[in-house]
Scaffold this active site. Sequence first.
Site, PDB file in Angstrom:
ATOM      1  N   THR A  61     -12.746 -14.902  27.449  1.00  0.00           N
ATOM      2  CA  THR A  61     -11.566 -15.662  27.093  1.00  0.00           C
ATOM      3  C   THR A  61     -11.962 -17.054  26.630  1.00  0.00           C
ATOM      4  O   THR A  61     -13.151 -17.381  26.514  1.00  0.00           O
ATOM      5  CB  THR A  61     -10.567 -15.709  28.272  1.00  0.00           C
ATOM      6  OG1 THR A  61      -9.321 -16.250  27.814  1.00  0.00           O
ATOM      7  CG2 THR A  61     -11.089 -16.532  29.435  1.00  0.00           C
ATOM      8  N   LYS A  65     -14.846 -16.952  22.931  1.00  0.00           N
ATOM      9  CA  LYS A  65     -14.714 -15.718  22.149  1.00  0.00           C
ATOM     10  C   LYS A  65     -15.575 -15.720  20.891  1.00  0.00           C
ATOM     11  O   LYS A  65     -15.965 -14.659  20.406  1.00  0.00           O
ATOM     12  CB  LYS A  65     -13.246 -15.481  21.784  1.00  0.00           C
ATOM     13  CG  LYS A  65     -12.375 -15.056  22.952  1.00  0.00           C
ATOM     14  CD  LYS A  65     -10.989 -14.664  22.471  1.00  0.00           C
ATOM     15  CE  LYS A  65     -10.152 -14.133  23.605  1.00  0.00           C
ATOM     16  NZ  LYS A  65      -8.825 -13.633  23.152  1.00  0.00           N
ATOM     17  N   TYR A 210       3.628 -13.321  26.814  1.00  0.00           N
ATOM     18  CA  TYR A 210       4.279 -12.352  27.692  1.00  0.00           C
ATOM     19  C   TYR A 210       4.926 -12.993  28.911  1.00  0.00           C
ATOM     20  O   TYR A 210       5.624 -12.315  29.679  1.00  0.00           O
ATOM     21  CB  TYR A 210       3.270 -11.287  28.148  1.00  0.00           C
ATOM     22  CG  TYR A 210       2.203 -11.813  29.085  1.00  0.00           C
ATOM     23  CD1 TYR A 210       2.345 -11.718  30.465  1.00  0.00           C
ATOM     24  CD2 TYR A 210       1.063 -12.415  28.584  1.00  0.00           C
ATOM     25  CE1 TYR A 210       1.367 -12.206  31.321  1.00  0.00           C
ATOM     26  CE2 TYR A 210       0.082 -12.905  29.425  1.00  0.00           C
ATOM     27  CZ  TYR A 210       0.247 -12.801  30.788  1.00  0.00           C
ATOM     28  OH  TYR A 210      -0.719 -13.298  31.635  1.00  0.00           O
ATOM     29  N   GLY A 231       4.217  -9.606  24.414  1.00  0.00           N
ATOM     30  CA  GLY A 231       2.815  -9.223  24.363  1.00  0.00           C
ATOM     31  C   GLY A 231       2.251  -8.533  25.584  1.00  0.00           C
ATOM     32  O   GLY A 231       1.041  -8.307  25.651  1.00  0.00           O
TER      33      GLY A 231
END
Length: 250
Positions: A61, A65, A210, A231
């Site tokens: 993360t 990345k 989300y 999401g």
Amino acid sequence: MQKFGLIGFPLTHSFSKKYYDAKMEREQIAGIDYQLYPIPDIGAFPTLLADEPLLMGVNVTIPYKVAVMDYLDQLAPEASAIGAVNCIRIERPDNGETFLTGYNTDVYGFTESLKPLLRPEHRLALVLGNGGAAKAVTYALSQLGIGYTVVSRSATASQYSYDQLDAGTMANHLLIINTTPLGTYPAVSGCPDIPYEHIGNTHLLYDLVYNPEETEFLRRGKVRGAAIKNGLEMLELQAERNWEIWNTGL
């Protein structure tokens, strides 16, 4: 015992750990341990691999990345095309060396969560934001044969600025995807600055956020009659894809 985990910094909260801990309990999977590995510098990644000989796969993360790719032996096609990795399979042959393959499973998660919602009129998309998440989304759209234009604060030859969006643009782009963090908890009142008054019941709004379940972006689309999707399923699907990669190599 096999180990998996998440690298990044800082790791203040983790969807991944909660998901995999729940998965292992639900499916009664024994002999697996999933941990958080907050490393303050990506240069510490080789040391982590050496110190954790049972580590067979990691999620990646922010902010690593892209930087982690310098430490990998191989990239899956989608990771190479996007230029970002969020999943690494770690193979440890008998010679003691490690072989690291990088993947981008955000593409899979997004694609598979979007496909059931697509209708024939969803031929063109607006992708809000131009960061790393947008790159995974635009790659997926290309694979699906959906044309797209990125929207950011500044216009270029290949992208719109937010203030260029008008009734005609909105009518021609019936799929709108938010890849920015706007609206994420706790700043739930935020949303991309698009002309929501031009959204109608043929639009599909997809938000990579989300939490909350219904962002302000989605709420504004919903009241105009648009189909909406957050999401969460994308994250769940990419998590299952990670698991498959780690445990079967497929």
